[in-house]
Scaffold this active site. Structure first.
Site, PDB file in Angstrom:
ATOM      1  N   TYR A  62      -9.025   3.113 -14.839  1.00 33.95           N
ATOM      2  CA  TYR A  62      -8.675   4.425 -14.274  1.00 33.95           C
ATOM      3  C   TYR A  62      -9.753   5.477 -14.524  1.00 33.95           C
ATOM      4  CZ  TYR A  62      -4.278   2.554 -12.805  1.00 33.95           C
ATOM      5  OH  TYR A  62      -3.338   1.788 -12.158  1.00 33.95           O
ATOM      6  N   ARG A  65     -12.128   5.104 -11.747  1.00 38.02           N
ATOM      7  CA  ARG A  65     -11.611   5.652 -10.478  1.00 38.02           C
ATOM      8  C   ARG A  65     -11.606   7.181 -10.524  1.00 38.02           C
ATOM      9  NH1 ARG A  65      -6.092   2.965  -9.094  1.00 38.02           N
ATOM     10  NH2 ARG A  65      -6.403   4.061  -7.109  1.00 38.02           N
ATOM     11  N   ASN A  98      -1.506   7.707  -2.177  1.00 35.34           N
ATOM     12  CA  ASN A  98      -2.831   7.808  -2.785  1.00 35.34           C
ATOM     13  C   ASN A  98      -2.804   8.710  -4.015  1.00 35.34           C
ATOM     14  OD1 ASN A  98      -3.564   6.288  -0.584  1.00 35.34           O
ATOM     15  ND2 ASN A  98      -4.415   8.008   0.569  1.00 35.34           N
ATOM     16  N   HIS A 115       2.929   8.186  -5.945  1.00 30.72           N
ATOM     17  CA  HIS A 115       2.408   7.212  -6.919  1.00 30.72           C
ATOM     18  C   HIS A 115       1.600   7.876  -8.021  1.00 30.72           C
ATOM     19  CE1 HIS A 115       2.784   3.621  -3.898  1.00 30.72           C
ATOM     20  NE2 HIS A 115       3.945   4.043  -4.354  1.00 30.72           N
ATOM     21  N   CYS A 123       1.112  11.744 -22.458  1.00 31.71           N
ATOM     22  CA  CYS A 123       1.319  10.984 -23.694  1.00 31.71           C
ATOM     23  C   CYS A 123       2.507  10.034 -23.530  1.00 31.71           C
ATOM     24  CB  CYS A 123       1.592  11.951 -24.855  1.00 31.71           C
ATOM     25  SG  CYS A 123       2.018  11.113 -26.392  1.00 31.71           S
ATOM     26  N   THR A 183      -1.892   2.469   5.798  1.00 29.79           N
ATOM     27  CA  THR A 183      -1.217   1.704   4.750  1.00 29.79           C
ATOM     28  C   THR A 183      -0.870   0.316   5.272  1.00 29.79           C
ATOM     29  OG1 THR A 183       0.646   1.647   3.178  1.00 29.79           O
ATOM     30  CG2 THR A 183       1.095   2.584   5.348  1.00 29.79           C
ATOM     31  N   SER A 184      -0.962  -0.657   4.371  1.00 28.91           N
ATOM     32  CA  SER A 184      -0.678  -2.045   4.775  1.00 28.91           C
ATOM     33  C   SER A 184       0.823  -2.307   4.823  1.00 28.91           C
ATOM     34  CB  SER A 184      -1.339  -3.019   3.795  1.00 28.91           C
ATOM     35  OG  SER A 184      -0.819  -2.792   2.487  1.00 28.91           O
ATOM     36  N   LEU A 209      -6.624   0.863  10.847  1.00 29.45           N
ATOM     37  CA  LEU A 209      -7.850   0.202  11.325  1.00 29.45           C
ATOM     38  C   LEU A 209      -7.535  -1.141  11.961  1.00 29.45           C
ATOM     39  CD1 LEU A 209     -10.959   0.570  11.249  1.00 29.45           C
ATOM     40  CD2 LEU A 209     -10.974  -0.737   9.109  1.00 29.45           C
ATOM     41  N   GLU A 210      -6.482  -1.792  11.458  1.00 37.13           N
ATOM     42  CA  GLU A 210      -6.077  -3.130  11.935  1.00 37.13           C
ATOM     43  C   GLU A 210      -4.608  -3.117  12.350  1.00 37.13           C
ATOM     44  OE1 GLU A 210      -9.889  -4.379  10.843  1.00 37.13           O
ATOM     45  OE2 GLU A 210      -8.358  -5.266  12.158  1.00 37.13           O
TER      46      GLU A 210
HETATM   47  N1  APR Z   1      -8.595   4.074   8.921  1.00 28.17           N
HETATM   48  C1  APR Z   1      -7.294   3.676   9.003  1.00 28.17           C
HETATM   49  N2  APR Z   1      -6.780   2.643   8.291  1.00 28.17           N
HETATM   50  C2  APR Z   1      -7.632   2.002   7.465  1.00 28.17           C
HETATM   51  C3  APR Z   1      -8.996   2.354   7.318  1.00 28.17           C
HETATM   52  C4  APR Z   1      -9.471   3.444   8.094  1.00 28.17           C
HETATM   53  N3  APR Z   1     -10.749   3.850   8.041  1.00 28.17           N
HETATM   54  N4  APR Z   1      -9.573   1.490   6.431  1.00 28.17           N
HETATM   55  C5  APR Z   1      -8.601   0.654   6.027  1.00 28.17           C
HETATM   56  N5  APR Z   1      -7.441   0.942   6.646  1.00 28.17           N
HETATM   57  C6  APR Z   1      -6.134   0.306   6.473  1.00 28.17           C
HETATM   58  C7  APR Z   1      -6.177  -1.186   6.244  1.00 28.17           C
HETATM   59  O1  APR Z   1      -6.165  -1.892   7.492  1.00 28.17           O
HETATM   60  C8  APR Z   1      -4.888  -1.418   5.452  1.00 28.17           C
HETATM   61  O2  APR Z   1      -3.794  -1.683   6.334  1.00 28.17           O
HETATM   62  O3  APR Z   1      -5.563   0.842   5.302  1.00 28.17           O
HETATM   63  C9  APR Z   1      -4.650  -0.087   4.738  1.00 28.17           C
HETATM   64  C10 APR Z   1      -4.887  -0.167   3.237  1.00 28.17           C
HETATM   65  O4  APR Z   1      -3.906  -1.018   2.707  1.00 28.17           O
HETATM   66  P1  APR Z   1      -3.837  -1.219   1.114  1.00 28.17           P
HETATM   67  O5  APR Z   1      -5.204  -1.497   0.589  1.00 28.17           O
HETATM   68  O6  APR Z   1      -2.738  -2.192   0.859  1.00 28.17           O
HETATM   69  O7  APR Z   1      -3.442   0.212   0.545  1.00 28.17           O
HETATM   70  P2  APR Z   1      -1.989   0.885   0.556  1.00 28.17           P
HETATM   71  O8  APR Z   1      -1.197   0.434   1.736  1.00 28.17           O
HETATM   72  O9  APR Z   1      -2.201   2.340   0.395  1.00 28.17           O
HETATM   73  O10 APR Z   1      -1.335   0.307  -0.790  1.00 28.17           O
HETATM   74  C11 APR Z   1      -0.082   0.852  -1.154  1.00 28.17           C
HETATM   75  O11 APR Z   1      -0.206  -0.436  -3.193  1.00 28.17           O
HETATM   76  O12 APR Z   1      -1.485  -1.189  -4.930  1.00 28.17           O
HETATM   77  C12 APR Z   1      -0.535  -0.264  -4.569  1.00 28.17           C
HETATM   78  O13 APR Z   1      -0.146   1.818  -5.563  1.00 28.17           O
HETATM   79  C13 APR Z   1      -1.061   1.138  -4.748  1.00 28.17           C
HETATM   80  O14 APR Z   1      -0.618   3.066  -3.390  1.00 28.17           O
HETATM   81  C14 APR Z   1      -1.022   1.720  -3.350  1.00 28.17           C
HETATM   82  C15 APR Z   1       0.016   0.852  -2.649  1.00 28.17           C
END
Ligand code: APR
Length: 240
Positions: A62, A65, A98, A115, A123, A183-184, A209-210
């Site tokens: 951390y 980060r 985030n 989160h 503490c 978000t995924s 993005l995907e």
């Molecule tokens: N624009 C839009 N989407 C994007 C971009 C971009 N430039 N780059 C990546 N992505 C998308 C990816 O395709 C993916 O679907 O962002 C998503 C990121 O997914 P994760 O890495 O799983 O992140 P997130 O969904 O925020 O994870 C949720 O998981 O590990 C825990 O606490 C952590 O808050 C986090 C939570």
């Protein structure tokens, strides 16, 4: 034309963001190709058990980060959401998974960091809070000045309860438009917000993005970079 939606005065607009919105600020996501979870085991650095077992390793993760925050800044996707909030006044809430503080840095006001955040810690013993900028980062495990307890990052780890869930539930129950960005959809309860709003008759927009497993659930899904899509999308849906 990205969207035919036009936000009305009586709309309640809610945003949910994930790591993808910060990817264009050069902050790594978690599950993409070079994601953080490809290098670190979640169990080791993102669970209370991992902290108990090896607090030094967790702090190292951390601190790195947190230090990166001084090298990054919000991108056009963050700023587009600031503009949207200004046009929606009080009927707007930004819920983020985030912890990078970029929404607040960009100027978003009504932000729920469900989160936690990298900018402070607390503490484990007496729950006193400290800004990360005021603690001794040289110490392998920073200690509380009041009780000498171990400080821990103010991050909601797996197996812990996200912050402000009651407020989030209240917001979602009133939401007429939900925009989910970057978000995924792998982590709950955030992954459920889309379904909750849809079941309540809300209009849902996805930006990623995907294509994801829930892309087809949205009323609209826009594939591409959030820093490119959001400014154009928000400009269109706020037109009178
Ligand atoms: N624009 C839009 N989407 C994007 C971009 C971009 N430039 N780059 C990546 N992505 C998308 C990816 O395709 C993916 O679907 O962002 C998503 C990121 O997914 P994760 O890495 O799983 O992140 P997130 O969904 O925020 O994870 C949720 O998981 O590990 C825990 O606490 C952590 O808050 C986090 C939570």
């Amino acid at each position: 034309m990205l969207s035919n939606l036009r936000i009305k005065n009586d709309d309640n607009v809610t945003i949910l963001t994930g790591a993808g919105i910060s990817a264009e600020s050069r902050i790594r996501t978690f599950r993409d190709g070079n994601g953080l979870w490809n290098e670190h085991r979640v169990e080791d650095v993102a669970t209370p058990e991992g902290f108990r077992k090896n607090p030094e390793l967790v702090w190292k993760f951390y601190k790195a980060r947190y230090k990166q925050l001084s090298e990054v800044e919000p991108n056009p996707g963050h700023y587009a959401l600031v503009e949207l909030e200004k046009k929606c006044n009080d009927d707007f809430c930004l819920i983020t998974q985030n912890v990078d503080n970029l929404h607040k840095l960009a100027g978003s006001k009504n932000v729920i960091e469900m989160h936690g955040t990298l900018v402070n810690c607390y503490c484990s013993n007496c729950r006193s809070y400290y800004s990360m900028s005021e603690i001794d980062m040289e110490l392998p495990i920073p200690l509380c000045e009041h009780c000498n307890g171990r400080l821990r990052p103010n991050i909601v780890w797996f197996n812990e309860i996200p912050y402000e869930l009651d407020k989030i539930h209240d917001v979602l129950s009133k939401t007429s438009i939900l925009i989910v960005v970057g978000t995924s959809g792998q982590v709950y309860p955030a992954a459920q917000f889309l379904y909750y709003v849809k079941r309540n008759g809300g209009y849902t927009i996805g930006v990623n993005l995907e294509f994801t497993h829930d892309s087809s659930v949205y009323n609209e899904f826009h594939k591409g970079k959030s820093g490119v899509i959001l400014p154009e999308l928000i400009n269109q849906i706020t037109q009178i």
